[in-house]
Enzyme design. Sequence first.
Site, PDB file in Angstrom:
ATOM      1  N   ASP A 181       1.984   7.142   1.241  1.00 29.93           N
ATOM      2  CA  ASP A 181       0.846   6.443   0.628  1.00 29.93           C
ATOM      3  C   ASP A 181      -0.342   6.384   1.587  1.00 29.93           C
ATOM      4  OD1 ASP A 181       2.657   6.087  -1.390  1.00 29.93           O
ATOM      5  OD2 ASP A 181       2.726   3.903  -1.289  1.00 29.93           O
ATOM      6  N   ASP A 189       1.012  -3.973 -10.702  1.00 23.32           N
ATOM      7  CA  ASP A 189       2.430  -3.629 -10.504  1.00 23.32           C
ATOM      8  C   ASP A 189       3.309  -4.881 -10.472  1.00 23.32           C
ATOM      9  OD1 ASP A 189       1.798  -0.976 -10.445  1.00 23.32           O
ATOM     10  OD2 ASP A 189       2.561  -0.574  -8.432  1.00 23.32           O
ATOM     11  N   ARG A 203      -1.121  14.187  -6.688  1.00 24.10           N
ATOM     12  CA  ARG A 203      -2.063  13.801  -5.630  1.00 24.10           C
ATOM     13  C   ARG A 203      -2.471  14.972  -4.736  1.00 24.10           C
ATOM     14  NH1 ARG A 203       0.487   7.830  -3.892  1.00 24.10           N
ATOM     15  NH2 ARG A 203      -0.794   6.682  -5.366  1.00 24.10           N
ATOM     16  N   HIS A 261      -5.153   4.398  -7.967  1.00 25.38           N
ATOM     17  CA  HIS A 261      -5.772   3.408  -7.071  1.00 25.38           C
ATOM     18  C   HIS A 261      -6.070   3.961  -5.681  1.00 25.38           C
ATOM     19  CE1 HIS A 261      -1.504   2.234  -5.573  1.00 25.38           C
ATOM     20  NE2 HIS A 261      -1.421   3.330  -6.308  1.00 25.38           N
ATOM     21  N   ARG A 262      -5.131   4.749  -5.137  1.00 17.79           N
ATOM     22  CA  ARG A 262      -5.336   5.196  -3.746  1.00 17.79           C
ATOM     23  C   ARG A 262      -6.450   6.229  -3.647  1.00 17.79           C
ATOM     24  NH1 ARG A 262      -1.866   2.197  -1.377  1.00 17.79           N
ATOM     25  NH2 ARG A 262       0.133   1.853  -2.391  1.00 17.79           N
ATOM     26  N   LYS A 302      -3.943  -1.612  -9.618  1.00 17.90           N
ATOM     27  CA  LYS A 302      -2.495  -1.382  -9.500  1.00 17.90           C
ATOM     28  C   LYS A 302      -1.927  -2.123  -8.284  1.00 17.90           C
ATOM     29  CE  LYS A 302       0.987   2.295  -9.811  1.00 17.90           C
ATOM     30  NZ  LYS A 302       1.927   2.104  -8.729  1.00 17.90           N
ATOM     31  N   LYS A 306       2.928  -4.743  -1.919  1.00 23.10           N
ATOM     32  CA  LYS A 306       3.486  -4.410  -3.237  1.00 23.10           C
ATOM     33  C   LYS A 306       4.989  -4.194  -3.140  1.00 23.10           C
ATOM     34  CE  LYS A 306       3.810  -0.139  -4.301  1.00 23.10           C
ATOM     35  NZ  LYS A 306       3.645   1.266  -4.683  1.00 23.10           N
ATOM     36  N   SER A 307       5.387  -3.403  -2.134  1.00 22.74           N
ATOM     37  CA  SER A 307       6.808  -3.039  -2.012  1.00 22.74           C
ATOM     38  C   SER A 307       7.664  -4.280  -1.778  1.00 22.74           C
ATOM     39  CB  SER A 307       6.993  -2.059  -0.853  1.00 22.74           C
ATOM     40  OG  SER A 307       6.334  -0.854  -1.150  1.00 22.74           O
ATOM     41  N   GLN A 327      12.855   5.637  -3.994  1.00 21.31           N
ATOM     42  CA  GLN A 327      13.022   4.493  -4.896  1.00 21.31           C
ATOM     43  C   GLN A 327      14.335   4.575  -5.683  1.00 21.31           C
ATOM     44  OE1 GLN A 327       9.487   4.138  -7.291  1.00 21.31           O
ATOM     45  NE2 GLN A 327       8.210   3.516  -5.554  1.00 21.31           N
ATOM     46  N   ARG A 330       6.845  10.916 -14.677  1.00 23.48           N
ATOM     47  CA  ARG A 330       7.406  10.748 -13.334  1.00 23.48           C
ATOM     48  C   ARG A 330       8.934  10.779 -13.441  1.00 23.48           C
ATOM     49  NH1 ARG A 330       4.604   5.779 -10.371  1.00 23.48           N
ATOM     50  NH2 ARG A 330       5.613   6.779  -8.593  1.00 23.48           N
ATOM     51  N   ARG A 343      10.330  -6.232  -4.730  1.00 22.61           N
ATOM     52  CA  ARG A 343      11.745  -6.354  -4.330  1.00 22.61           C
ATOM     53  C   ARG A 343      12.151  -7.828  -4.285  1.00 22.61           C
ATOM     54  NH1 ARG A 343      10.070  -1.650  -2.116  1.00 22.61           N
ATOM     55  NH2 ARG A 343      11.505  -0.064  -1.337  1.00 22.61           N
ATOM     56  N   ASN A 369       2.810   1.636 -14.696  1.00 21.78           N
ATOM     57  CA  ASN A 369       3.125   2.796 -13.864  1.00 21.78           C
ATOM     58  C   ASN A 369       3.705   2.313 -12.538  1.00 21.78           C
ATOM     59  OD1 ASN A 369       3.337   5.413 -13.028  1.00 21.78           O
ATOM     60  ND2 ASN A 369       1.143   5.721 -12.663  1.00 21.78           N
ATOM     61  N   GLY A 394       6.406   2.090 -10.133  1.00 22.18           N
ATOM     62  CA  GLY A 394       7.693   2.639  -9.688  1.00 22.18           C
ATOM     63  C   GLY A 394       8.591   1.560  -9.112  1.00 22.18           C
ATOM     64  N   GLU A 421       1.155   8.678  -8.886  1.00 20.98           N
ATOM     65  CA  GLU A 421       0.228   8.238  -9.946  1.00 20.98           C
ATOM     66  C   GLU A 421      -0.434   9.413 -10.666  1.00 20.98           C
ATOM     67  OE1 GLU A 421       1.270   6.597  -7.592  1.00 20.98           O
ATOM     68  OE2 GLU A 421       0.700   4.492  -7.603  1.00 20.98           O
ATOM     69  N   ASN A 465       6.195  15.188  -2.582  1.00 18.25           N
ATOM     70  CA  ASN A 465       6.293  14.169  -3.648  1.00 18.25           C
ATOM     71  C   ASN A 465       4.963  13.481  -3.970  1.00 18.25           C
ATOM     72  OD1 ASN A 465       6.244  12.107  -1.708  1.00 18.25           O
ATOM     73  ND2 ASN A 465       8.167  11.166  -2.391  1.00 18.25           N
TER      74      ASN A 465
HETATM   75  O1  LIG Z   1       9.943   1.788  -2.473  1.00 19.62           O
HETATM   76  C1  LIG Z   1       8.723   1.578  -2.454  1.00 19.62           C
HETATM   77  O2  LIG Z   1       8.248   0.429  -2.410  1.00 19.62           O
HETATM   78  C2  LIG Z   1       7.814   2.737  -2.459  1.00 19.62           C
HETATM   79  C3  LIG Z   1       8.279   3.975  -2.070  1.00 19.62           C
HETATM   80  C4  LIG Z   1       7.406   5.164  -1.987  1.00 19.62           C
HETATM   81  O3  LIG Z   1       7.730   6.012  -3.070  1.00 19.62           O
HETATM   82  P1  LIG Z   1       8.696   7.314  -2.938  1.00 19.62           P
HETATM   83  O4  LIG Z   1       9.986   6.885  -2.366  1.00 19.62           O
HETATM   84  O5  LIG Z   1       8.788   7.764  -4.357  1.00 19.62           O
HETATM   85  O6  LIG Z   1       7.973   8.284  -2.040  1.00 19.62           O
HETATM   86  C5  LIG Z   1       5.922   4.800  -2.072  1.00 19.62           C
HETATM   87  O7  LIG Z   1       5.155   5.940  -2.304  1.00 19.62           O
HETATM   88  C6  LIG Z   1       5.674   3.774  -3.155  1.00 19.62           C
HETATM   89  O8  LIG Z   1       4.299   3.446  -3.226  1.00 19.62           O
HETATM   90  C7  LIG Z   1       6.416   2.506  -2.856  1.00 19.62           C
HETATM   91  C1  LIG Z   2       3.316   5.780  -5.313  1.00 20.40           C
HETATM   92  C2  LIG Z   2       2.858   4.562  -5.538  1.00 20.40           C
HETATM   93  O1  LIG Z   2       3.345   3.702  -6.466  1.00 20.40           O
HETATM   94  P1  LIG Z   2       4.774   3.523  -7.178  1.00 20.40           P
HETATM   95  O2  LIG Z   2       5.346   2.283  -6.577  1.00 20.40           O
HETATM   96  O3  LIG Z   2       4.457   3.374  -8.612  1.00 20.40           O
HETATM   97  O4  LIG Z   2       5.617   4.732  -6.864  1.00 20.40           O
HETATM   98  C3  LIG Z   2       1.694   4.024  -4.779  1.00 20.40           C
HETATM   99  O5  LIG Z   2       1.442   2.800  -4.849  1.00 20.40           O
HETATM  100  O6  LIG Z   2       1.000   4.787  -4.071  1.00 20.40           O
END
Ligand SMILES: O=C(O)C1=C[C@@H](OP(=O)(O)O)[C@@H](O)[C@H](O)C1
Ligand SMILES: C=C(OP(=O)(O)O)C(=O)O
Length: 426
Positions: A313, A49, A344, A385-386, A411, A22-23, A171, A123, A27, A93, A95, A341, A336
Amino acid sequence: MESLRLEPIRKVQGEVVLPGSKSLSNRILLLAALCQGTTKVTNLLDSDDIRHMLGALALMGVEVELNEDKTQALVHGQGGKLTTPPESLFLGNAGTAYRPLTAVLAATQGEFELSGEPRMEERPIGHLVDALRALGADIDYLKTQDYPPLAIKGKTLAGGEVSIDGSISSQFLTALLMAAPLFSGDTNISIKGELVSKPYIDITLGVMRKFGVEVSNNNYQSFHVKGGQQYVSPGEIMVEGDASSASYFIAAAAINGGEITIHGVGKASVQGDIGFAKVMEQVGADIDWYDDKLVVRKGQLMGVDIDANAIPDAAMTLATVALFAKGKTAIRNIYNWRVKETDRLYAMATELKKLGAEVVEGHDYIEITPPLHLADVAIDTYNDHRIAMCFSMVAVGGWPVTINDPGCTAKTFPTYFDTLASVSCS
Ligand SMILES: O=C(O)C1=C[C@@H](OP(=O)(O)O)[C@@H](O)[C@H](O)C1
Ligand SMILES: C=C(OP(=O)(O)O)C(=O)O
């Protein structure tokens, strides 16, 4: 489906091919949209996402050709130009869509509204908006100060000296870093407070490098980004498997393998959540490491006491592994968890207690001591989801469990329960 009944799983065994990260997916999509040139993205994640990022890019005039299963995309870069969308950009949702888009659009000509699900409106985003405003950005809160939704009047930003609070989410820094090359002058970013979730910054810097932008950094305390740069397409880029998604299969094999081979991440992974596999070795899992795969077998599991700030995560998975480890497991420095979501820390503590575990919910930690017998209960998943995925470990460990709203895995991992079934022996 309202809920999913999982019967005790006798053993887990087989091969798993991870969906894309996902990350990395979000990006890469954003920089591919901004850059000069066309980018072929392979092993893209197909999940909510990513859909939100793709939807937003489409509304801003970015042409993306997806293959049938949506794991390959041809992204036609706009050379930094995006058009004012006809409606608010709804980002669910996500991020990884909301935060980077906030920063990039603040530096893009046009008018933008960024909205999201009700939880997104809870958030915080104030630390990012404060930093962008200090650089001259025009951003308004549409409902509540420091929270989405936002209205942005994009304009040329000159860069300069700026500090950003890193104590709630990495983020925000990721967003600022990704936007800074678009500013007309250089930017020096300094970090206020402890920077959380640090490995995600390495993911950001790595993806920026692939798109031709080098950022110098001094021990994650300050960052220098040259202004007036254009991202350049790498031509083709593959998304590595999702290391957070790997955590469920690493845990499952450690609890009740058989042997699971997990394809898509390994010792060459760029994602910090690969660190979960190292934690699991400490817990007792037997793991063979290859560059891009892991082979995991059952071990004698022992509770550990870890600082999980770098792997927020995947650390949720450790909280359910704790049900099958000898003694107490403590997961620390995870304040954090409360702003993701759902809250937690509260949610994990509540659901683990329902199963009979002895749980201490601290301000920024959780301690779990397993019960002898797990209660047969329905786990509430809080649209997280987690939570849905990590509580499937109850069945892996040999106890029946019901997961409410299993569809919330969409998600990041829509096919999670099918993939788990494919390695489950009844
Ligand atoms: O940059 C990213 O891809 C993410 C950063 C993390 O969030 P935080 O930096 O808010 O902890 C992680 O929990 C999120 O699922 C994805
Ligand atoms: C925190 C998470 O998502 P987000 O990228 O929305 O912050 C996650 O996927 O656990």
